[in-house]
Design an enzyme around this catalytic site. Structure first.
Site: not given
Length: 345
Positions: A148-150, A153
């Site tokens: 996932g993107c979160y 990061s």
């Protein structure tokens, strides 16, 4: 030449895959699918790629896709991917899934936050596609759970310092902000222009389903259960993600040790840029690229480490990372097709 298909190419992550793959020198984009837009030209939905992409959407038919492709990207909602992946894998294709369906090895953790898993027997086969950490497992894999993107990061800055024991993993707080494209193409009251413009707000506080994904990987790294406080926020911009992560340093650890740890972890990794002291990650500087920019500082008053990262949520947080995974899966250099030069402004 690798034949690639994008299933769900009408969504934001799917369209970004089409954009990136159209410029990949070793890929022929042979099929793009959409149940909603089957029969329509891609540029009728995304006119920016007119004269670049000359393909029509087809329906999500696994038999047709299997004959047209060697690698399939599933840019579908959660649960839809698990319905298609087994047939594609059985046909001998390699699959990169951008949903959460194959990100977890713990079936119970997935089902607690999503829905019952219809092909849990495939979970041990899946590799978590954070290339900078799991690249050796990605190489040659048949099934990738694209992060996932979160989680991307948060995990890229955190995993090296957790593994090295530089922080107390029980003290981690992740405060993250995303552009509206992270919510997907389907419009809702929350993502309507009138509710996003001039607005900055948290959402799914204390219960976002990316939390268990982050915790599973941190726990694997730490060798013990790790729980974090994770709060996402929606900011009024189209794309980009910035994460500010806080944790208490282990006794005697300083900023120089943090730098040495991160430099050792990401030496030679082309898409992680460690920033010099005093320069902080900015979503503008990674827009349209597969870079993750990381900065950090130590608060001497509290003994806390402050880790900062910025990514483009549609590229390193989704489509770019998926192509990076594909490159490693088929034995290509991981940067091929992802060497876009950042915009200075």
């Amino acid at each position: 030449m690798i034949r690639a298909a994008v299933v769900g190419a009408n969504g934001y992550a799917g369209a970004e895959l089409v954009r990136i793959l159209s410029g990949h020198p070793d890929v022929e984009l042979t099929a793009i699918t959409s149940r909603q837009y089957a029969g329509n030209a891609f540029d009728s939905i995304y006119p920016a790629l007119s004269t670049v992409i000359d393909l029509n959407f087809i329906d999500n038919d696994t038999e047709t896709i299997s004959k047209a492709a060697d690698v399939v990207f599933l840019a579908l909602p959660h649960k839809a991917s698990m319905g298609m992946a087994p047939a594609l894998l059985d046909a001998g294709l390699r699959v990169v899934d951008l949903s959460a369906d194959f990100r977890f090895h713990n079936q119970a953790a997935y089902e607690a936050h999503y829905q019952p898993h219809s092909c849990a027997d495939r979970l041990p086969q899946a590799v978590y596609g954070l290339c900078e950490v799991y690249g050796q497992q990605v190489a040659g894999a048949d099934l990738i759970g694209n992060p996932g993107c979160y989680p991307t990061s948060v995990l890229l800055p955190l995993l090296p310092v957790v593994k090295a024991g530089l922080i107390d993993p029980a003290t981690i707080i992740a405060d993250c902000k995303s552009g509206v494209s992270g919510a997907g193409r389907g419009a809702t009251a929350t993502t309507h222009f009138c509710h996003v413009n001039e607005s900055f707000k948290p959402y799914k506080v204390g219960g976002h389903r990316h939390t268990p994904e982050i915790e599973e990987k941190l726990s694997d790294c730490a060798g013990k259960p790790v729980r974090i406080t994770f709060t996402p926020h929606l900011v009024p911009m189209t794309r980009g993600m910035q994460s500010s992560i806080y944790a208490t340093l282990a006794p005697g650890v300083d900023a120089a040790q943090v730098r040495s740890c991160l430099e050792a972890a990401y030496a030679g990794r082309p898409f992680v840029r460690l920033l010099p002291d005093g320069r902080w990650p900015d979503t503008l500087n990674v827009k349209g690229t597969n870079f993750c920019d990381i900065g950090w500082a130590v608060d001497p008053g509290t003994g806390r480490l402050i880790l900062l990262s910025a990514i483009d949520n549609l590229v390193k947080g989704a489509a770019g990372q998926a192509v990076q995974n594909m490159n490693l899966m088929v034995g290509l250099t991981e940067t091929v097709g992802l060497d876009a030069v950042p915009f200075p402004l």
